[in-house]
Design an enzyme around this catalytic site. Structure first.
Site, PDB file in Angstrom:
ATOM      1  N   GLU A   1       0.860  -1.099   0.075  1.00 56.04           N
ATOM      2  CA  GLU A   1       0.051  -0.001   0.132  1.00 56.04           C
ATOM      3  C   GLU A   1       0.863   1.069  -0.048  1.00 56.04           C
ATOM      4  OE1 GLU A   1      -3.854  -1.484   2.594  1.00 56.04           O
ATOM      5  OE2 GLU A   1      -2.163  -1.055   3.690  1.00 56.04           O
TER       6      GLU A   1
HETATM    7  C1  TNX Z   1      -4.339  -4.168   4.676  1.00 55.76           C
HETATM    8  S1  TNX Z   1      -2.679  -6.367   4.165  1.00 55.76           S
HETATM    9  C2  TNX Z   1      -2.960  -4.069   5.236  1.00 55.76           C
HETATM   10  C3  TNX Z   1      -2.976  -3.448   6.517  1.00 55.76           C
HETATM   11  C4  TNX Z   1      -4.124  -3.586   7.452  1.00 55.76           C
HETATM   12  C5  TNX Z   1      -5.138  -4.470   6.908  1.00 55.76           C
HETATM   13  C6  TNX Z   1      -6.316  -4.645   7.757  1.00 55.76           C
HETATM   14  C7  TNX Z   1      -1.543  -5.486   4.074  1.00 55.76           C
HETATM   15  C8  TNX Z   1      -0.194  -5.958   3.606  1.00 55.76           C
HETATM   16  N1  TNX Z   1      -1.908  -4.016   4.521  1.00 55.76           N
HETATM   17  O1  TNX Z   1      -2.332  -2.076   6.811  1.00 55.76           O
HETATM   18  O2  TNX Z   1      -4.079  -3.449   8.605  1.00 55.76           O
HETATM   19  O3  TNX Z   1      -5.340  -4.528   5.574  1.00 55.76           O
HETATM   20  O4  TNX Z   1      -7.024  -5.717   7.542  1.00 55.76           O
END
Ligand code: TNX
Length: 536
Positions: free
Chosen positions: A345
């Protein structure tokens, strides 16, 4: 079928599954009533590769039972000590631990590093129960530890009780030959969004070890908090670790505490994989050191739950000094081969910057003698051949991951819509999120990690991992509620051969864990999908 000289009883496995009603359900029902009756080998989670009961044979642990261990092996003695501690508490028996007098003890419980089939490898074991003795045989201590976890589940559920119970302490006769399907059987705790103290981490280690999980990934940094002391950049923990989601009192692990967690996990044959998430998810670091920001201005600490707004400054050289020193300290503290560098992300980093950054970050990790694990977004940058990608998507195809896998990248499977333990079970679940959908036990169990993602076959899959993100999680009780019963379901996918995969039989075996969790004081979710025995 023969593997390494040992017959693989595929037909036997099928028999175990198809005759679950004979070895499974009645024993499960009996356990439910008494909690002290011998448990069928067909009740073990994860399902063993081969479980062959010997009808009418039972071994009884009594006040005179001795635990024998491989002479000269401190590892075997330590594992025996852990077993003895559990059994002493609930039986009140002395359970002495002594060196085995021979390679084939004729009484007691023996933990031996000889006589195991080669095919069970380093983590597998053979367990034999006769009316006179129990023998767990393995090639390596990790296999002995796994065999002991099976033995715990063969004992009546009350053996897990913290206080003395009446017994009797019977184990049904038979032979189990068992070894894992995948090398990586992981759980992840996000200790950044809400800080979880060392006591909670240790307790979770105990709980996952019972299901033969062998990796604990600690998500040690995120926008909301930095959770490990770094001597060269002390404000990361002191300032960056001072808050959490919602702004509550928070904290971080000292390096000594981190070492204690590693040692505690190692004694349970669990490898710690530390994660420092980058270049996004870095607000806590950016808030702690102004010079890490492109504009030289430190942002405020963050206590919300948005993602994708922070980035390390890719164009500044100090960013790589920071990486080198931080990752260098963590590499020096961590005996395992992996450093997880996140990479998910990163929506505030351009694609070109992301590639530049990940290229340098991977070189830095390699220079400290470790291999990189990254969330699967990392395959959008050039990856080293040793870099492992952790798939967290919700689809069954991902072209970039498939291409990487075809080029040799190993993948850890964490599809969010099956294994994200922070997803709610259903609309009534108080804790958790729902962006990847509701996940009840059948959703957690009902897929095959080796044939899930298009173009990513079983040989590209290093294993499976169940992350628990903690935006809504604050206590051990919260952790347990979301992890149980889904974590054991996911652990079974990592350990057991697909030939044992069967919801009806799994449902019975999983239900049989209920009395065990009660005895252990685990705050589990009573999913209506599971056939819990009466009273659990
Ligand atoms: C996605 S999965 C994220 C996390 C969040 C999560 C909550 C991922 C690699 N990143 O930053 O905590 O969703 O479900």
């Amino acid at each position: 079928m023969t593997i390494g000289g040992v017959r693989c009883f595929l037909t036997t496995v099928m028999l175990v599954v198809s005759t679950g009603g004979v070895w499974g359900s009645p024993a499960v029902a009996t356990v439910a009533r008494a909690g002290t009756t011998a448990v069928s080998p067909a009740s073990v989670v994860p399902a063993p590769v081969i479980a062959t009961p010997t009808g009418g044979v039972t071994y009884r642990i009594t006040a005179t039972t001795t635990i024998y261990t491989e002479p000269g092996s401190t590892a075997a003695a330590d594992i025996a000590g852990q077993l003895a501690a559990i059994v002493r508490r609930s039986t009140g028996y002395p359970m002495p631990v002594v060196d085995a007098p021979s390679a084939t003890p004729t009484d007691g419980i023996a933990l031996l590093l000889s006589g195991a089939p080669t095919a069970v490898g380093g983590e597998g074991y053979q367990l034999d129960v006769t009316d006179a003795s129990i023998a767990v045989r393995a090639n390596e201590p990790a296999g002995l530890f796994a065999g002991v976890q099976t033995l715990r589940q063969l004992l009546p559920a009350a053996v897990e009780s913290p206080t003395v119970q009446p017994g009797p302490w019977d184990v049904a006769g038979g032979r189990i030959v068992d070894y894992p399907r995948f090398a990586h059987r992981g759980a992840m705790l996000d200790v950044a969004r809400h800080f979880l103290p060392m006591s909670v981490v240790k307790r979770y280690i105990d709980e996952i070890a019972l299901y033969k999980v062998n990796r604990l990934h600690l998500h040690l940094s995120d926008d909301q908090g930095w959770r490990i002391a770094v001597n060269s950049w002390p404000n990361l923990a002191i300032y960056g670790g001072s808050t959490e989601v919602g702004g509550g009192t928070s904290g971080y692990y000292t390096q000594d505490e981190y070492r204690q967690i590693i040692a505690y996990a190692a004694a349970r044959y669990i490898m710690i994989i530390p994660e420092i998430d980058m270049p996004g998810h870095t607000n806590a670091a950016l808030a702690s050191y102004a010079e890490l920001n492109c504009d030289g201005v430190a942002p405020k600490l963050y206590t919300g739950t948005k993602v994708g707004f922070s980035s390390l400054c890719v164009g500044k050289e100090i960013t790589y000094t920071f990486l080198d020193q931080v990752l260098g300290e963590i590499a020096a503290l961590t005996p395992g081969p992996y450093l997880h560098i996140g990479g998910d992300e990163a929506s505030s980093t351009t694609a070109a910057d992301y590639a530049t950054f990940m290229n340098r970050a991977q070189q830095i990790v390699a220079a400290h003698g470790k291999s990189v694990v990254g969330w699967h977004d990392i395959v959008n940058a050039p990856v080293l051949s040793s870099t492992v990608a952790q798939f967290w998507g919700t689809t069954t195809s991902n072209a970039a991951v498939a291409t990487a896998a075809q080029n040799g990248t190993k993948v850890i499977m964490s599809p969010a819509n099956h294994v994200y333990l922070d997803m709610k079970y259903n609309s009534r679940t108080r804790l958790g999120l729902r962006w990847a959908g509701y996940i009840d036990v059948q959703d957690a169990y009902g897929w095959d990690p080796g044939a899930y993602l298009a173009g990513v076959g079983a040989t590209s899959v290093l294993g499976i991992e169940a992350p628990l993100w903690t935006e809504t999680i604050e206590t051990l009780a919260d952790v347990e509620y979301l992890a149980f019963p889904r974590l054991p379901a996911i652990a079974e996918l990592g350990w057991s051969p697909m030939s044992t995969h069967d919801w009806t039989s799994f449902n019975q075996r999983l239900g049989a864990q209920g009395p065990r969790w009660r005895a252990m004081g685990i705050n589990y979710y009573h999913s209506t999908q599971v056939s819990w025995p009466t009273g659990s």
